[in-house]
Design an enzyme around this catalytic site. Structure first.
Site, short mmCIF file in Angstrom:
data_model
loop_
_atom_site.label_atom_id
_atom_site.label_comp_id
_atom_site.label_asym_id
_atom_site.label_seq_id
_atom_site.Cartn_x
_atom_site.Cartn_y
_atom_site.Cartn_z
N ALA A 50 0.88 -1.16 0.00
CA ALA A 50 0.00 0.00 0.00
C ALA A 50 0.92 1.21 0.00
O ALA A 50 1.63 1.46 0.98
CB ALA A 50 -0.89 0.00 1.23
N SER A 51 0.94 1.94 -1.09
CA SER A 51 1.88 3.05 -1.25
C SER A 51 1.61 4.15 -0.23
O SER A 51 0.52 4.24 0.34
CB SER A 51 1.79 3.63 -2.67
OG SER A 51 2.08 2.65 -3.63
N ARG A 52 2.61 4.99 -0.03
CA ARG A 52 2.42 6.15 0.85
C ARG A 52 1.23 6.96 0.35
O ARG A 52 1.15 7.28 -0.86
CB ARG A 52 3.66 7.03 0.85
CG ARG A 52 4.83 6.48 1.60
CD ARG A 52 5.99 7.45 1.60
NE ARG A 52 5.63 8.72 2.24
CZ ARG A 52 6.45 9.75 2.37
NH1 ARG A 52 7.68 9.68 1.86
NH2 ARG A 52 6.05 10.85 2.97
#
Length: 378
Positions: free
Chosen positions: A100-102
């Site tokens: 889950a990307s920033r």
């Protein structure tokens, strides 16, 4: 949603807005409407340089405080390592293969895509499904198609989207081929980094549509490109650098372990270092040199120095010497391109652009029409 969950979600949106990532009110509404925690598995990995594997496993049941803090902080959360292999051994450096990307990076890419209600969107790399849910809020869930290569990740994303009462089309397939059955798309967004842009994406983008994708070279892992498609070609500039995991079909590995032998060291060409080229300490220089020398890897290794490696050559640059082996003098090539970058006025990432046609990829500096340009591959 519980009061604790709502508080975390509101706090994250407020932080992103304060930091300038949610200037578009519609984008802030999306982050306030889509609960990030619903898209995280119970077991995740967080970056931890003190751990022997590079990451620490956090379990929602045994360590709920840390899990919830990660869910609603502006941090990347790794959701898969080593393509789903068992937990790493103590002496194995884990390789994150899905995350889950920033949230701030997610917001940057969504802002670059300029999403509007009713636009048809193709996402390459469903991952957790969080980004697809945000896009559904912005354009309408009936208009979002997301493709994921990993069956387990795809299944988990479907379940998470259902839990969030979001119904977008999820396709389990290799995203390099796009999803032609739903084309054309007004927007194509990739959540995996590219070394080459698949022509299929260009062909499946509507006239005047946008392609937004992370970009990397073997020398520099960060970049983002925003291309407009017209007349069968895609062209545009690089933008704020971001770093993502590489598209699975484009993963690249340096061949140093195969080439760096005792015999190669004896055969290598050794000389004093002299002046140090800018690429050894400047990200913008490495980005530019990576565009000029596609396929040449670069990394710095504590205790040895700076390495360059191609398919048939390597170079080691230590504190006061250069060591080169193979048919190419990689240090000399990289130094010449680093000098070219300095002579060009030390341009930043966003000063460069990319044009993709059926005939290949062309990089350019300044403007496509009048600036210097060169083919990226062959």
């Amino acid at each position: 949603m519980t009061a604790t969950e709502a508080e975390g979600q509101a706090r994250l949106a407020s932080t992103l807005a304060t930091d300038g990532y949610l200037d578009d009110g519609r984008l802030r509404d999306a982050f306030e409407a889509v609960p990030r925690h619903l898209f995280l598995p119970d077991r995740v990995w967080l970056d931890d340089s003190t751990a022997s594997t590079g990451y620490v496993l956090v379990d929602r049941v045994s360590d709920p405080d840390r899990w919830w803090a990660a869910a609603y902080s502006d941090v990347s959360v790794v959701t898969q390592i080593d393509d789903g292999a068992p937990e790493p051994l103590d002496d194995h450096w884990a390789t994150p293969t899905s995350s889950a990307s920033r949230p701030s990076v997610v917001a940057l890419m969504l802002a670059a895509a300029d999403l509007r209600p009713g636009q048809r969107v193709l996402e390459i790399g469903t991952g957790t499904g969080f980004n697809a849910a945000l896009m559904a809020h912005l354009v309408g869930e009936a208009h979002v198609t997301s493709v994921e290569i990993d069956p387990r990740i795809s299944a988990q994303a479907r379940a998470s989207l259902a839990a969030a009462d979001c119904h977008v089309r999820i396709v389990c397939a290799d995203g390099e081929g796009g999803v032609p059955s739903r084309a054309p798309y007004d927007r194509v967004l990739a959540t995996a980094s590219l070394l080459r842009l698949p022509q299929e994406w260009v062909e499946q983008t509507a006239e005047g549509g946008l392609i937004v994708a992370p970009w990397e070279t073997a020398m520099c892992p960060h970049g983002m490109v925003r291309l407009t498609v017209r007349g069968g070609r895609a062209s545009g500039r690089f933008r704020t650098p971001v770093t993502f995991m590489t598209l699975r079909g484009q993963r690249h590995r340096a061949r140093l372990a195969e080439m760096f032998t005792d015999e190669a060291w004896e055969e290598a060409r050794h000389r004093g270092l002299g002046s140090r080229p800018a690429l050894l300490g400047d990200d913008d220089a490495r980005f530019a040199v990576g565009l000029r020398l596609p396929g040449v890897h670069y990394w710095e290794q504590a205790g040895t120095g700076h390495w360059l490696c191609s398919e048939d050559s390597w170079a080691l640059i230590d504190d006061d010497a250069v060591h080169q082996w193979g048919p190419r003098d990689l240090f000399d090539e990289a130094s010449a391109e680093s000098a070219w970058w300095e002579d060009a006025g030390r341009p930043h990432v966003h000063d460069f652009g990319l044009t993709v046609t059926p005939g290949g990829h062309t990089a350019w500096l300044g403007t496509r029409e009048s600036g210097p340009s060169w083919p990226l591959f062959g």
